[in-house]
Scaffold this active site. Structure first.
Site, PDB file in Angstrom:
ATOM      1  N   ALA A   1       0.828  -1.211   0.000  1.00 58.06           N
ATOM      2  CA  ALA A   1       0.000   0.000   0.000  1.00 58.06           C
ATOM      3  C   ALA A   1       0.861   1.258   0.000  1.00 58.06           C
ATOM      4  O   ALA A   1       0.426   2.307  -0.498  1.00 58.06           O
ATOM      5  CB  ALA A   1      -0.936  -0.008   1.205  1.00 58.06           C
TER       6      ALA A   1
ATOM      7  N   GLY B   1       0.690   4.919  -2.275  1.00 59.61           N
ATOM      8  CA  GLY B   1       0.419   6.145  -1.539  1.00 59.61           C
ATOM      9  C   GLY B   1      -0.752   6.031  -0.588  1.00 59.61           C
ATOM     10  O   GLY B   1      -1.242   7.038  -0.070  1.00 59.61           O
ATOM     11  N   LYS B   2      -1.193   4.800  -0.316  1.00 60.13           N
ATOM     12  CA  LYS B   2      -2.341   4.607   0.575  1.00 60.13           C
ATOM     13  C   LYS B   2      -1.916   4.545   2.041  1.00 60.13           C
ATOM     14  O   LYS B   2      -2.726   4.772   2.936  1.00 60.13           O
ATOM     15  CB  LYS B   2      -3.092   3.333   0.178  1.00 60.13           C
ATOM     16  CG  LYS B   2      -3.667   3.403  -1.237  1.00 60.13           C
ATOM     17  CD  LYS B   2      -4.186   2.057  -1.719  1.00 60.13           C
ATOM     18  CE  LYS B   2      -4.671   2.145  -3.163  1.00 60.13           C
ATOM     19  NZ  LYS B   2      -5.081   0.823  -3.690  1.00 60.13           N
ATOM     20  N   ILE B   3      -0.665   4.203   2.260  1.00 63.44           N
ATOM     21  CA  ILE B   3      -0.046   4.241   3.585  1.00 63.44           C
ATOM     22  C   ILE B   3       1.262   5.008   3.439  1.00 63.44           C
ATOM     23  O   ILE B   3       1.998   4.811   2.466  1.00 63.44           O
ATOM     24  CB  ILE B   3       0.209   2.818   4.131  1.00 63.44           C
ATOM     25  CG1 ILE B   3      -1.125   2.093   4.370  1.00 63.44           C
ATOM     26  CG2 ILE B   3       1.016   2.865   5.416  1.00 63.44           C
ATOM     27  CD1 ILE B   3      -0.975   0.666   4.872  1.00 63.44           C
TER      28      ILE B   3
END
Length: 310
Positions: A275, A279-281
């Site tokens: 992730a 760029g989700k985390i």
């Protein structure tokens, strides 16, 4: 580096003591569970956006009450889940009897007897679909009396208010605490099908998920503060949480509790580090995965969040 330490199980060991024992044991998931408690305690205290996601199967178990308690305790202010969670929460509120069964049961015989099997939980037919249909009819009629167009999260807030009095209901807990519940796959179960049937019967109600997306934008687009998530299981609820998190630069804290592995490329098995690439985390995040059955691991984590450990 710290040394691995031997653990001794003394009489009267508390949950806090057990987690300390896990920290000493370290290998192999014991250390991960202890770290998950640390990450969540720090993240939930520091973050303005505090996300809980879980899959519907867990709501068919006694873990339903633990999930409701996490919400009722004010630890999380955003929930993502699946259509199955709605069905099971409503059916059990309506008096449905979920029974202790066996994985190895004869499914043909169960079908002939009118019993659904969810793992080792048995659900008599009359304890499921008919109860959800009855509840949704009342919900749709009440909603139509207020206005014609609803977001799913708004309907679920109304549903939770109708379920007040059931302290183990997830929707009731969310309604009490003013927590929005998002179910992107809402048509995929008895709840969604029942709403469709009520619409076909002539009830003047329209469901518009774009209203949910507008609410999600209000939550996730602002860049102030930090964001933390406890993600139990995988699927659409997991992805919806991390998908929306990318719009604020990614999660600052993430704990995954799962039995899925990453080597088939599945969303459910995808590791937090994957992730990061989307760029989700955030690269700088604190993140940990606890591999194990959530019905075993989550009660320990939840106890520490609710009552303190360490």
């Amino acid at each position: 580096m710290e040394e691995v330490r031997d653990c001794r199980l003394e009489e009267g060991l508390s949950v806090e003591g057990l987690v300390e024992c896990y920290r000493d044991i370290h290998g192999f998931m014991a250390g991960h569970l202890a770290e998950a408690v640390e990450v969540l305690r720090e993240g939930l205290e520091a973050s303005s956006v505090r996300v809980l996601t879980f899959t519907g199967n867990l709501v068919a178990t006694g873990l339903r009450g633990v999930l409701a308690q996490l919400i009722d305790g004010g630890l999380f202010n955003v929930v993502f889940t699946t259509a199955g969670a709605l069905d099971h929460d409503i059916a059990r509120f309506m008096g449905g009897k979920y029974l202790k069964g066996r994985f190895e049961a004869d499914d043909t015989e169960l079908h002939r007897r009118g019993v659904h099997r969810l793992g080792n939980v048995f659900i008599p037919v009359e304890s499921y679909g008919p109860l959800v249909e009855r509840f949704v009819r009342t919900l749709a009629e009440q909603a139509a009396g207020v206005r014609g167009e609803w977001g799913v999260y708004e309907l679920l807030r109304l549903a939770g208010s109708l379920m007040e009095g059931d302290r183990d209901s997830i929707l009731a807990a969310a309604a009490r605490r003013g927590v929005d519940v998002f179910v992107p796959g809402w048509p995929d179960g008895a709840f969604g099908t029942s709403l469709f049937m009520e619409r076909q019967r002539g009830t003047s109600i329209t469901v518009d998920y774009f209203r949910d997306m507008a609410r999600l934008a209000d939550i996730f687009f602002p860049q102030e503060g930090e964001a933390a998530a406890l993600i139990v299981g995988g699927g659409i609820s997991k992805h919806h949480a991390i998908w929306w998190s990318q719009f604020r630069g990614g999660l600052d804290y993430a704990v995954y509790v799962t039995t899925a592995v990453e080597y088939d490329g599945s969303l459910s098995g995808a590791h937090p580090r994957e992730a990061v690439s989307w760029g989700k985390i955030k690269e700088s995040s604190r993140r940990v995965v606890v591999y194990g059955d959530a019905t075993i691991t989550l009660p320990v984590i939840a106890y520490c969040l609710l009552h303190g450990c360490g």
